[in-house]
Design an enzyme around this catalytic site. Structure first.
Site, PDB file in Angstrom:
ATOM      1  N   PHE A  37       0.866  -1.172   0.000  1.00  0.00           N
ATOM      2  CA  PHE A  37       0.000   0.000   0.000  1.00  0.00           C
ATOM      3  C   PHE A  37       0.900   1.218   0.000  1.00  0.00           C
ATOM      4  CE2 PHE A  37       1.164  -0.711   4.303  1.00  0.00           C
ATOM      5  CZ  PHE A  37       1.289   0.551   4.845  1.00  0.00           C
ATOM      6  N   SER A  69       2.839   4.312  11.916  1.00  0.00           N
ATOM      7  CA  SER A  69       3.168   2.930  11.607  1.00  0.00           C
ATOM      8  C   SER A  69       1.985   2.206  10.991  1.00  0.00           C
ATOM      9  CB  SER A  69       3.620   2.198  12.877  1.00  0.00           C
ATOM     10  OG  SER A  69       2.500   1.670  13.561  1.00  0.00           O
ATOM     11  N   LYS A  70       2.321   1.345  10.097  1.00  0.00           N
ATOM     12  CA  LYS A  70       1.332   0.548   9.383  1.00  0.00           C
ATOM     13  C   LYS A  70       0.436  -0.225  10.348  1.00  0.00           C
ATOM     14  CE  LYS A  70       1.500  -3.290   6.061  1.00  0.00           C
ATOM     15  NZ  LYS A  70       2.435  -4.095   5.252  1.00  0.00           N
ATOM     16  N   ARG A  71       1.048  -0.714  11.399  1.00  0.00           N
ATOM     17  CA  ARG A  71       0.319  -1.525  12.373  1.00  0.00           C
ATOM     18  C   ARG A  71      -0.766  -0.751  13.108  1.00  0.00           C
ATOM     19  NH1 ARG A  71       1.607  -6.300  15.549  1.00  0.00           N
ATOM     20  NH2 ARG A  71       0.392  -5.166  17.085  1.00  0.00           N
TER      21      ARG A  71
END
Length: 474
Positions: free
Chosen positions: A17, A239-241
């Site tokens: 992404f 962050s992606k998380r």
RNA sequence: GCCCCCAUCGUCUAGUGGCCUAGGACACCACCCUUUCAAGGUGGCGGCACGGGUUCGAAUCCCGUUGGGGGUGCCA
């Protein structure tokens, strides 16, 4: 800085992404390339074979195009794929080895750690510096960091100096002879004649290493510019998380590209004048790396939404209708798809436009027009119907609407007259009718929907509400 | 731990030694407008982290403290 032609690069690694932070960095590069007549080079850093899929590259190109960085623009070059240049990376490594600027080491990562632990000094200790090892399986090639100080001249931060004593002899080639990021990145930048490296601040600690590499390769280093990172509410790097960082997701929710671009550009920088809402052309005219802020910026979705609302309101109504279409005809709309009526939506569009900050919100704004029996908010219903005279009022409205001319103003006056008869102001009087028609206590103006729904359907909903509210069957 | 970066309203920022009684935007609050909700209008709340210097004068320059962040991989 150099007199080389302006060549900037954006070098994302494909991760599935497109990160909003990456989008901002790309935009910074793009604005510069456009104004200065430079070139924006897209290079996909796909050397980490474990995570690399072809479709992700399309995703990046697509997302870039969405924010206005079009692959067919004359300022755009690429995409290139780092993995295609592996030979050049290895050749450069060999060149460094032959010149004595790099050396092989047979220590495993674990052994390096053990030695560091034993000595109390972190990092690799230069164990194989003078062992004159030849290449071989399992042996990594390390850069021989020279003594001295490396001064990085950064367009946003000024001069940053690093004592080379704090830089370990870092790895250029892995034990399996594949190139590491630091090397590949520099070799590609050299080959692509990159003049300005504009990237996120997290790369600043890498910069002295890369600058040494440029110099070891006999090249004049580029101009560096490290822009502050984007952070979340906890002031941590996005962050992606934990954080919503995918550009694709914002796009899907109905954030407009112009709004996203404008907002992103105000993170770490500001256009001149009293307003932050400015066209891209002004941004291109005014953006300078020297003006970029030095501290991290909080990516505030609330403010993004405010920008988006403003951009939505600026749209011509025709354009607004056009942009809403995908949301109104999606597979997951709450109404039976055959009951959707585009002309009904068009008639409502102007009223909806000032009430949403995201395109996907239009669905909930007009759902009652396409639903046979819109779900009723129980609390709101109870509250509206428990008001004094609410039931009586509803009954009277039904009676009046049975014969009233079906016209916006007549409907309004009729309802208000009934309300006045009960000593109710217009705001109070319309509440039971609103909940009966829409199922909610808030929404777009009431009389336009009534006109669109028609007498029969309006009366049906009014009677149903009366019954539900315990009133006499009308 | 070590290296590096950073520090103006809650948030994003303007500010580059006197135009600063620190400006704007988002958020928040109030009022106006109003058929609900929005939109729009008006007003309000709210900040130079702290301590030392330098200077006639400091948000702006220097030093220190404190506080945040980034990095510290045979990831990128």
């Amino acid at each position: 800085m150099s007199d080389r032609p302006l060549r900037l690069r954006f070098a994302p690694s494909p991760t599935g992404f497109f990160h909003v932070g990456g989008a901002r960095t790309a935009l910074y590069n793009w604005a510069l390339a456009q104004r200065e007549g430079g070139t924006f080079v897209l290079r996909i850093e796909d050397t980490d074979e474990a995570r690399n899929r072809p479709e992700w590259t399309h995703g990046i190109i697509d997302a870039l195009a969405w924010i206005g960085i079009a692959a067919d623009d004359p300022h755009f070059e690429g995409p290139y794929f780092q993995s295609h240049f592996a030979d050049a990376h290895v050749a450069a490594a060999n060149q460094l080895f032959e010149a004595g600027l790099a050396y092989y080491c047979d220590l495993t990562a674990e052994q390096v750690q053990e030695r560091a632990k034993a000595s109390g000094k972190p990092g690799y200790d230069g164990y194989s510096r003078d062992r004159n090892l030849e290449p071989g399986p399992g042996r990594v090639l390390r850069f021989r960091v020279p003594a001295g100080t490396t001064v990085v001249t950064d367009l946003v931060r000024g001069e940053v100096s690093f004592d080379n004593a704090n830089t370990e002899d870092f790895v250029l080639l892995r034990g399996n002879a594949t190139p590491m990021f630091l090397l590949a990145n520099v070799v590609d930048d050299v080959a692509m004649r990159i003049s300005h490296v504009v990237r996120a601040e997290e790369h600043l600690p890498n910069t002295p290493k890369q600058q040494m590499l440029w110099e070891a390769l006999g090249e004049e280093p580029p101009a560096w510019a490290h822009v502050p990172v984007l952070v979340n509410e906890q002031r941590k790097k996005l962050s992606k998380r934990r954080d919503k960082v995918a550009v694709e997701q914002y796009r899907a929710e109905g954030y407009l590209a112009d709004a996203m671009v404008n907002y992103l550009m105000t993170l770490g920088w500001a256009p001149s004048g009293e307003t932050e809402i400015v066209p891209w052309s002004q941004i291109v005219d005014e953006f300078r790396l020297e003006d970029v802020t030095h501290s991290p910026a909080f990516f505030d979705i609330k403010k993004l939404s405010a920008f988006n609302g403003e951009y939505i309101r600026k749209l011509g109504v025709e354009r607004f209708i056009e942009l809403c279409a995908p949301y109104l005809t999606a597979d997951d709309v709450p109404w039976p798809r055959e009951q959707f009526n585009p002309s009904v939506f068009s008639a409502m569009a102007e009223l909806v436009q000032t009430r949403v900050t995201r395109l996907d919100q239009v669905v909930a704004m007009v759902d009652f027009l396409f639903l046979t029996d819109p779900p009723i908010d129980d609390d709101a219903f109870a509250k509206a119907m428990s008001a004094p005279n609410a039931i009586a009022l509803l009954g009277e409205v039904i009676g009046a609407y049975e014969t009233a001319e079906w016209d916006h103003d007549v409907l309004k006056e009729t309802l208000e007259a009934v309300g006045a008869g009960h000593g109710l102001k217009p705001g109070k009087a319309q509440a039971p009718v609103r909940i009966a028609i829409t199922g909610r206590s808030v929404g777009p103006p009431l009389y336009e929907p009534l006109v669109l729904l028609g007498r029969e359907e309006t009366l049906r909903r009014l009677r149903a509400a009366l019954e539900r509210g315990g009133g006499p069957a009308a």
